[in-house]
Design a protein around this motif. Structure first.
Motif, mmCIF file in Angstrom:
data_model
loop_
_atom_site.group_PDB
_atom_site.id
_atom_site.type_symbol
_atom_site.label_atom_id
_atom_site.label_comp_id
_atom_site.label_asym_id
_atom_site.label_seq_id
_atom_site.Cartn_x
_atom_site.Cartn_y
_atom_site.Cartn_z
ATOM 1 N N HIS A 232 66.354 58.193 -27.150
ATOM 2 C CA HIS A 232 67.020 59.397 -27.670
ATOM 3 C C HIS A 232 68.146 59.049 -28.655
ATOM 4 O O HIS A 232 68.606 59.900 -29.389
ATOM 5 N N ASP B 241 73.839 52.021 -27.236
ATOM 6 C CA ASP B 241 72.864 52.840 -26.519
ATOM 7 C C ASP B 241 71.495 52.568 -27.125
ATOM 8 O O ASP B 241 71.286 52.804 -28.314
ATOM 9 N N HIS C 114 78.613 56.893 -22.872
ATOM 10 C CA HIS C 114 78.659 57.556 -24.189
ATOM 11 C C HIS C 114 80.107 57.696 -24.668
ATOM 12 O O HIS C 114 80.380 57.595 -25.864
ATOM 13 N N TRP D 234 71.137 49.946 -22.173
ATOM 14 C CA TRP D 234 72.247 49.630 -23.065
ATOM 15 C C TRP D 234 72.441 48.116 -23.103
ATOM 16 O O TRP D 234 72.062 47.407 -22.160
ATOM 17 N N HIS E 182 72.156 63.815 -30.078
ATOM 18 C CA HIS E 182 72.577 62.822 -29.088
ATOM 19 C C HIS E 182 73.868 63.265 -28.390
ATOM 20 O O HIS E 182 73.984 63.207 -27.164
HETATM 21 MN MN MN3 Z 1 72.467 58.213 -25.214
#
Ligand code: MN3
Length: 203
Positions: free
Chosen positions: A168, A164, A78, A129, A30
């Protein structure tokens, strides 16, 4: 890449530290592949814009800017996400400080807030998100969903905490069971950090 470009921030813990809630392999991919990808993507587009300006050629501005905001959004989100997690031994529990008061005042209880935030995360459509934001116009916390990386967060809103929920973020550990990942998230929230973000705003 130096000044004027985006840089992947250091993780505030080791890859293994979020286990068993997020595995070493999941976190490493990630962070090193996905987050790094957004950093590289944003920088490449900025370079492309610079070159086009220098050579005085036209770009497809619409698609270029769309890709730029997608990559910058990914990078920024992120960068907020990693520090709002804490190693399994320290994270989780319930918030303290002004954050605790703010949550109780708005949602009635921490349990109620947790339920609403979890529902926002689990029900975010496709890749996205959930965010706990704070509106500086009303001085109230508001939970928002973010589609892809398109933060519908206006200038007077600040993000206190995000999760998140792109596949992924959890697929290696939880396959398609997003709700299990969201449950696990509560064990590794860094409430001190989230509280500090709110304290900074209220100064
Ligand atoms: Mn992500």
């Amino acid at each position: 890449m130096g000044k004027g470009f985006y840089i992947l921030p250091r993780l505030p813990y080791d890859y293994k530290d979020l286990e068993p809630h997020i595995s070493e392999e999941q976190l490493k991919i990630h962070y090193e592949k996905h987050h790094q990808g957004y950093v590289n993507g944003a920088n490449a587009i900025i370079e492309k814009l610079e070159k086009a300006r220098k050579d005085d050629v036209d770009l497809d501005i619409k698609s270029t800017l769309k890709a730029l905001s997608f990559n910058i959004g990914g990078h920024i989100l992120h960068s907020l996400f990693w520090p709002n997690l804490a190693p399994s031994v320290k994270g989780g529990g319930e918030p303290g400080g002004v954050l605790s008061d703010t949550i109780e005042k708005e949602f009635g209880s921490f349990a109620r807030f947790k339920r609403e935030f979890s529902q926002a995360a689990v029900s975010a459509e496709g890749s996205g998100w959930a965010a706990l934001t704070f509106c500086r116009q009303t001085n109230r916390p508001i939970i928002m969903q973010i589609e892809k990386h398109n933060t519908n967060v206006y200038p007077m809103f600040r993000i206190l905490m995000v999760i998140d929920v792109w596949e992924h973020a959890y697929y290696l550990d939880y396959k398609n069971a997003r709700a299990k990942f969201v449950d696990a998230f509560w064990n590794i929230v860094n409430w001190d950090k989230v509280n500090k973000r709110l304290e900074e705003l209220l100064k």
